[in-house]
Design an enzyme around this catalytic site. Structure first.
Site, PDB file in Angstrom:
ATOM      1  N   CYS A  64      25.396  49.644  45.693  1.00 44.32           N
ATOM      2  CA  CYS A  64      25.440  49.827  47.149  1.00 44.32           C
ATOM      3  C   CYS A  64      24.421  50.901  47.501  1.00 44.32           C
ATOM      4  CB  CYS A  64      26.848  50.255  47.596  1.00 44.32           C
ATOM      5  SG  CYS A  64      26.891  50.839  49.311  1.00 44.32           S
ATOM      6  N   HIS A 120      32.428  43.969  52.289  1.00 41.09           N
ATOM      7  CA  HIS A 120      31.550  45.140  52.329  1.00 41.09           C
ATOM      8  C   HIS A 120      30.569  44.943  53.481  1.00 41.09           C
ATOM      9  CE1 HIS A 120      28.228  47.804  51.277  1.00 41.09           C
ATOM     10  NE2 HIS A 120      29.118  48.524  50.639  1.00 41.09           N
ATOM     11  N   HIS A 133      23.450  49.749  55.458  1.00 41.56           N
ATOM     12  CA  HIS A 133      24.500  49.821  54.431  1.00 41.56           C
ATOM     13  C   HIS A 133      24.756  48.425  53.875  1.00 41.56           C
ATOM     14  CE1 HIS A 133      28.968  51.014  53.472  1.00 41.56           C
ATOM     15  NE2 HIS A 133      28.240  50.871  52.386  1.00 41.56           N
ATOM     16  N   GLU A 155      39.304  47.941  46.455  1.00 40.37           N
ATOM     17  CA  GLU A 155      38.048  48.691  46.550  1.00 40.37           C
ATOM     18  C   GLU A 155      36.909  47.697  46.772  1.00 40.37           C
ATOM     19  OE1 GLU A 155      36.667  51.863  46.705  1.00 40.37           O
ATOM     20  OE2 GLU A 155      34.964  50.495  46.933  1.00 40.37           O
ATOM     21  N   LYS A 156      36.260  47.813  47.948  1.00 42.44           N
ATOM     22  CA  LYS A 156      35.294  46.790  48.354  1.00 42.44           C
ATOM     23  C   LYS A 156      34.002  46.785  47.550  1.00 42.44           C
ATOM     24  CE  LYS A 156      33.455  49.763  51.966  1.00 42.44           C
ATOM     25  NZ  LYS A 156      33.683  50.208  53.323  1.00 42.44           N
ATOM     26  N   HIS A 157      33.738  47.796  46.761  1.00 40.15           N
ATOM     27  CA  HIS A 157      32.487  47.848  46.016  1.00 40.15           C
ATOM     28  C   HIS A 157      32.542  47.216  44.636  1.00 40.15           C
ATOM     29  CE1 HIS A 157      31.628  51.044  48.963  1.00 40.15           C
ATOM     30  NE2 HIS A 157      30.400  50.579  48.850  1.00 40.15           N
TER      31      HIS A 157
HETATM   32 FE    FE Z   1      28.948  50.773  50.350  1.00 40.05          FE
END
Ligand code: FE
Length: 129
Positions: free
Chosen positions: A114, A45, A51, A15-17
């Site tokens: 984010c 990310h 973003h 999970e990139k966050h």
């Molecule tokens: Fe994001």
């Protein structure tokens, strides 16, 4: 609804966050220790004006008592420029090093934000000897 209800978590490898906390498992009491906090170690990310990761906070929860804020890192540049939102000369990558000194064992807590996908947390136990 409580703050804890909106904090997301997961495995940072998939999970990139999720904030990654790199710190020793055990440290000497009162001695400086380097801690790295970052996002997207295995899965990058996006870092665009539209973003991006805006900040990471690092907190410390001693085994007893209330929570302390150790650091608050803002990532301010995401490619904005005179010619357009992706035409600028610089980017801040979501990664920082913080040096702390601890006198008690506890848990390091990281909170990231984010601008599209909200708040994410992770933690790492740290033992002081
Ligand atoms: Fe994001």
């Amino acid at each position: 609804m409580k703050l804890g209800d909106v904090l997301r978590s997961g495995d940072w490898k998939s999970e990139k966050h999720v904030p990654v906390i790199e710190a020793p498992d055990t440290v000497a009491a009162g001695q400086p220790v380097d801690i790295k906090i970052s996002i997207g170690e295995e899965i990058p990310h996006p870092n665009t004006a539209e973003h991006h990761i805006r900040w990471i906070k690092l907190l410390f929860q001693p085994n007893e008592g209330f929570t302390f804020e150790l650091a608050d890192v803002q990532f301010a540049a995401h490619g904005e420029g005179l010619k357009g939102p992706a035409e600028g000369p610089c980017y801040t990558e979501p990664s920082a090093a913080v040096t702390v000194r601890l006198k008690e064992s506890g848990t390091l807590l990281a909170l990231s934000y984010c601008n599209i996908h909200g708040l994410w947390e992770s933690s790492k136990a740290i033992t002081v000897e």
